[in-house]
Design a protein around this motif. Structure first.
Motif, mmCIF file in Angstrom:
data_model
loop_
_atom_site.group_PDB
_atom_site.id
_atom_site.type_symbol
_atom_site.label_atom_id
_atom_site.label_comp_id
_atom_site.label_asym_id
_atom_site.label_seq_id
_atom_site.Cartn_x
_atom_site.Cartn_y
_atom_site.Cartn_z
ATOM 1 N N GLY A 19 0.831 -1.208 0.000
ATOM 2 C CA GLY A 19 0.000 0.000 0.000
ATOM 3 C C GLY A 19 0.860 1.250 0.000
ATOM 4 O O GLY A 19 0.580 2.213 -0.727
ATOM 5 N N LYS A 20 1.920 1.249 0.799
ATOM 6 C CA LYS A 20 2.829 2.405 0.832
ATOM 7 C C LYS A 20 3.487 2.623 -0.533
ATOM 8 O O LYS A 20 3.644 3.761 -0.974
ATOM 9 C CB LYS A 20 3.905 2.205 1.897
ATOM 10 N N GLU A 21 3.873 1.519 -1.180
ATOM 11 C CA GLU A 21 4.496 1.639 -2.500
ATOM 12 C C GLU A 21 3.525 2.254 -3.511
ATOM 13 O O GLU A 21 3.912 3.115 -4.309
ATOM 14 C CB GLU A 21 4.956 0.264 -2.988
ATOM 15 N N GLU A 22 2.276 1.817 -3.476
ATOM 16 C CA GLU A 22 1.284 2.376 -4.405
ATOM 17 C C GLU A 22 1.024 3.850 -4.095
ATOM 18 O O GLU A 22 0.855 4.665 -5.002
ATOM 19 C CB GLU A 22 -0.025 1.577 -4.336
ATOM 20 N N ASP A 23 1.012 4.190 -2.806
ATOM 21 C CA ASP A 23 0.844 5.600 -2.425
ATOM 22 C C ASP A 23 1.967 6.451 -3.003
ATOM 23 O O ASP A 23 1.734 7.558 -3.501
ATOM 24 C CB ASP A 23 0.837 5.742 -0.896
ATOM 25 N N SER A 24 3.191 5.943 -2.912
ATOM 26 C CA SER A 24 4.342 6.708 -3.401
ATOM 27 C C SER A 24 4.280 6.895 -4.909
ATOM 28 O O SER A 24 4.833 7.858 -5.446
ATOM 29 C CB SER A 24 5.644 6.019 -3.014
ATOM 30 N N ARG A 25 3.604 5.958 -5.606
ATOM 31 C CA ARG A 25 3.446 6.079 -7.059
ATOM 32 C C ARG A 25 2.218 6.903 -7.421
ATOM 33 O O ARG A 25 1.964 7.149 -8.606
ATOM 34 C CB ARG A 25 3.353 4.690 -7.700
ATOM 35 N N GLY A 26 1.422 7.279 -6.435
ATOM 36 C CA GLY A 26 0.233 8.079 -6.700
ATOM 37 C C GLY A 26 -0.989 7.264 -7.077
ATOM 38 O O GLY A 26 -2.008 7.829 -7.480
ATOM 39 N N ALA A 38 4.297 -9.616 18.932
ATOM 40 C CA ALA A 38 3.605 -9.702 17.649
ATOM 41 C C ALA A 38 2.266 -8.985 17.707
ATOM 42 O O ALA A 38 1.838 -8.355 16.728
ATOM 43 C CB ALA A 38 3.413 -11.173 17.257
ATOM 44 N N ARG A 39 1.573 -9.065 18.846
ATOM 45 C CA ARG A 39 0.290 -8.387 18.984
ATOM 46 C C ARG A 39 0.453 -6.874 18.835
ATOM 47 O O ARG A 39 -0.316 -6.216 18.139
ATOM 48 C CB ARG A 39 -0.330 -8.716 20.338
ATOM 49 N N LEU A 40 1.486 -6.336 19.480
ATOM 50 C CA LEU A 40 1.716 -4.898 19.382
ATOM 51 C C LEU A 40 2.062 -4.482 17.954
ATOM 52 O O LEU A 40 1.592 -3.443 17.464
ATOM 53 C CB LEU A 40 2.836 -4.479 20.339
ATOM 54 N N VAL A 41 2.902 -5.277 17.292
ATOM 55 C CA VAL A 41 3.248 -4.981 15.893
ATOM 56 C C VAL A 41 1.992 -4.980 15.028
ATOM 57 O O VAL A 41 1.787 -4.091 14.185
ATOM 58 C CB VAL A 41 4.271 -6.002 15.360
ATOM 59 N N ALA A 42 1.134 -5.981 15.245
ATOM 60 C CA ALA A 42 -0.085 -6.094 14.447
ATOM 61 C C ALA A 42 -1.022 -4.915 14.693
ATOM 62 O O ALA A 42 -1.546 -4.306 13.747
ATOM 63 C CB ALA A 42 -0.794 -7.410 14.767
ATOM 64 N N TYR A 43 -1.259 -4.577 15.954
ATOM 65 C CA TYR A 43 -2.153 -3.458 16.255
ATOM 66 C C TYR A 43 -1.571 -2.140 15.727
ATOM 67 O O TYR A 43 -2.302 -1.282 15.222
ATOM 68 C CB TYR A 43 -2.399 -3.356 17.758
ATOM 69 N N ARG A 44 -0.267 -1.968 15.875
ATOM 70 C CA ARG A 44 0.361 -0.725 15.409
ATOM 71 C C ARG A 44 0.221 -0.591 13.893
ATOM 72 O O ARG A 44 -0.139 0.476 13.374
ATOM 73 C CB ARG A 44 1.838 -0.698 15.816
ATOM 74 N N THR A 45 0.500 -1.683 13.163
ATOM 75 C CA THR A 45 0.402 -1.635 11.701
ATOM 76 C C THR A 45 -1.049 -1.457 11.269
ATOM 77 O O THR A 45 -1.342 -0.697 10.336
ATOM 78 C CB THR A 45 0.993 -2.915 11.079
ATOM 79 N N ARG A 46 -1.957 -2.169 11.950
ATOM 80 C CA ARG A 46 -3.385 -2.031 11.631
ATOM 81 C C ARG A 46 -3.835 -0.578 11.823
ATOM 82 O O ARG A 46 -4.542 -0.008 10.991
ATOM 83 C CB ARG A 46 -4.193 -2.958 12.535
ATOM 84 N N GLY A 47 -3.397 0.024 12.933
ATOM 85 C CA GLY A 47 -3.763 1.411 13.199
ATOM 86 C C GLY A 47 -3.216 2.354 12.142
ATOM 87 O O GLY A 47 -3.911 3.276 11.688
ATOM 88 N N THR A 48 -1.978 2.125 11.720
ATOM 89 C CA THR A 48 -1.372 2.984 10.695
ATOM 90 C C THR A 48 -2.089 2.831 9.360
ATOM 91 O O THR A 48 -2.278 3.801 8.624
ATOM 92 C CB THR A 48 0.120 2.646 10.547
ATOM 93 N N ALA A 49 -2.515 1.599 9.038
ATOM 94 C CA ALA A 49 -3.272 1.374 7.799
ATOM 95 C C ALA A 49 -4.599 2.126 7.853
ATOM 96 O O ALA A 49 -5.016 2.745 6.857
ATOM 97 C CB ALA A 49 -3.500 -0.114 7.596
ATOM 98 N N LEU A 50 -5.266 2.084 8.992
ATOM 99 C CA LEU A 50 -6.516 2.836 9.132
ATOM 100 C C LEU A 50 -6.283 4.331 8.953
ATOM 101 O O LEU A 50 -7.090 5.042 8.334
ATOM 102 C CB LEU A 50 -7.142 2.563 10.497
ATOM 103 N N ILE A 51 -5.175 4.827 9.496
ATOM 104 C CA ILE A 51 -4.851 6.253 9.347
ATOM 105 C C ILE A 51 -4.648 6.598 7.874
ATOM 106 O O ILE A 51 -5.135 7.619 7.381
ATOM 107 C CB ILE A 51 -3.598 6.602 10.165
#
Length: 525
Positions: free
Chosen positions: A85-92, A120-133
């Protein structure tokens, strides 16, 4: 073992993974096949090939019935989808990015629905939260974390989610909210441990001190970071808090203490990401304290240790400045010229050329000084230093009484940099120069007059009056033109010259002497 040791290239080279998958598939051993796909996924992740990783992890989920392997395949596929998703964002390509973020959230939700390790739980919640943002749903993330905090079954679990909420607030620059949650974590009654790779209170101290720094509350930042370091002197955040201590002291203008703090930070955290900034601040501390040679050495070390860092042009320039302040003029000049040569497209190039020019003057090499300033004006006409340099060229020629070159230089200041302070000064100096040039010409003409060369003197006095009509010297030249014409027997010409002196001089007190002289001569004609 090769994969466990992170030797992914060796694993790929030495192991026939595709052949092993084929053999396992033919034998109907899908679990072994799934495990080999997991190895391939790990290799792909290490190489940053996230699309391949997603493919391999999807193959695992088609095959395995192992709950642990299924869980981690969901986790890593979710993390890989986030990277895509980040890669696609960087490409517009926002539409494709949205799909990846949605896939990320779906996989991580599935992963989090089971029993998972704390880290692992913290990594998952953190990444999930960033994706929602990234999907514009930050408030949903806040609500989710808040609900998790409220429904936590233990103080330890509650602190896990408080940590995520604190970091979310901080990343969203909601500093007051981040401050509030950080203080709650520090004061919490949970049993802290580093099973997730860090102590939660330590992380809270670090974030809280950073919040205070961004709010300009430097004393609070210093107090908080110092307390955090006292409680966690060798933790994962000790580098960050050590840097905060140094920077807070620096901004509080406690430079001796700041220098000591940055020395300790550099010594104890040689791999910390803020290390270049640590060297930079230490150099400035020494510079402010007047310890110029030490400052120059620190800036040199920064440039050598981190040759590709954005600080390098600035650090080298500051090295030159400190060598100059230490009266090491030749070495300073070498550094200034190196900055201009190596970093011509930075703001430090014109600044370095300007400093180099003045250093040439200190070394008694004025021609090179002027040439360097002229080079600066030609190469960087839009720089502030260009107008300083051009004005300085005029000043140099003025000081050496090369008035015509000074006049040319000041006129260039007015032409190139209209409306600036230098242009206003140049306009005033041009008036003085006009008088100086007229006076210089007048002295030459008067010398011929005294020799009795009245014909030459008369022509010269007339040219001065015509060329410099706004000067006092022009009046004096007209008066002496009259005297020269008297000697040549041209009484009418002399009378006209005296009348012009009286007319132009008027009632100005500064002109009284020459006007009275003209009147007296006129009466005696």
């Amino acid at each position: 073992m090769l994969v466990a040791e992170g030797r992914f290239e060796d694993a790929e080279r030495l192991l026939d993974l595709d052949g092993a998958i084929g053999t396992s598939e033919r034998m109907g051993d899908v679990e072994t096949s799934a495990e080999i796909f997991y190895i391939k996924a790990r290799i792909a992740r290490a190489k940053g090939k996230y699309a391949e990783e997603v493919g391999y992890l999807s193959e695992i989920l088609k095959r395995t019935s192992n709950p642990l392997l299924t869980s981690f395949a969901r986790l890593f596929r979710g993390l890989a989808e986030y990277e895509l998703g980040k890669e696609e964002d960087s490409r517009g390509d926002s539409a494709s990015a949205v799909l990846h973020y949605e896939n990320c959230i779906s996989d991580l939700d599935s992963f989090l629905s089971g029993e998972v390790p704390p880290k692992a739980r913290l990594v998952a919640y953190r990444t999930r939260g960033t994706a929602l943002i990234r999907l514009g749903r930050a408030e949903q993330t806040v609500r989710n974390y808040s609900q998790l905090i409220e429904s936590a079954i233990s103080p330890e679990e509650r602190s896990d989610y408080q940590l995520l909420l604190m970091e979310l607030y901080y990343d969203q620059e909601k500093l007051e909210d981040a401050e509030r949650v950080a203080e709650e974590i520090i004061a919490g009654d949970f049993v802290d441990d580093d099973r997730a790779g860090f102590f939660k209170r330590e992380r809270a101290y670090s974030v809280l001190s950073s919040v205070y720094m961004e709010q300009g509350r430097y004393r609070d930042a210093l107090r908080t970071a110092s307390e955090g370091l006292k409680r966690f002197p060798h933790g994962t955040e000790s580098g960050a808090m050590g840097f905060v201590v140094g920077r807070a002291l620096y901004l509080l203008e406690r430079y001796e203490e700041a220098a000591e703090a940055f020395r300790s930070y550099i010594r104890e955290h040689p791999d910390h990401p803020e290390l270049p900034s640590g060297y930079y601040h230490l150099g400035y501390c020494y510079e402010i304290l007047g310890r110029y040679e030490e400052a120059a050495e620190v800036f040199r070390t920064l440039a050598e240790k981190f040759p590709d860092h954005e600080f390098v042009p600035d650090a080298l320039y500051r090295m030159g400045e400190n060598l100059y302040n230490a009266t090491k003029f030749r070495r300073a000049l070498e550094i200034y010229l190196e900055v201009a040569r190596r970093f011509p497209d930075t703001e430090f190039a014109p600044r370095a050329l300007y400093s180099a020019a003045w250093t040439y003057l200190d070394l008694g090499r004025p021609e090179e000084a002027v040439g360097t300033m002229e080079e600066l004006v030609a190469l960087y006409p839009e720089s502030d230093y260009a107008r300083y340099a051009q004005f300085s060229v005029g000043d140099y020629y003025y000081s050496t009484k090369d008035y015509r070159k000074a006049q040319e230089a000041y006129r260039k200041v007015i032409r190139m940099f209209p409306g600036t302070e230098e242009a206003r000064k140049a306009e005033a100096l041009l008036l003085d120069l006009e008088e100086d040039i007229a006076s210089e010409e007048y002295e030459m003409a008067f010398a011929e007059f005294q020799k009795g060369n009245y014909d030459y003197a008369a022509r010269a006095f007339r040219e001065i009056a015509e060329a410099h009509p706004e000067t006092y010297t022009a009046l004096a030249a007209l008066a002496n033109l009259g005297v020269a014409l008297e000697h040549l027997g041209d009484a009418e010409g002399a009378r006209q010259a005296y009348m012009k002196v009286i007319s132009l001089g008027g009632d100005d007190p500064d002109n009284r002497e020459v006007v009275e002289f003209a009147k007296a001569r006129l009466q005696n004609l």
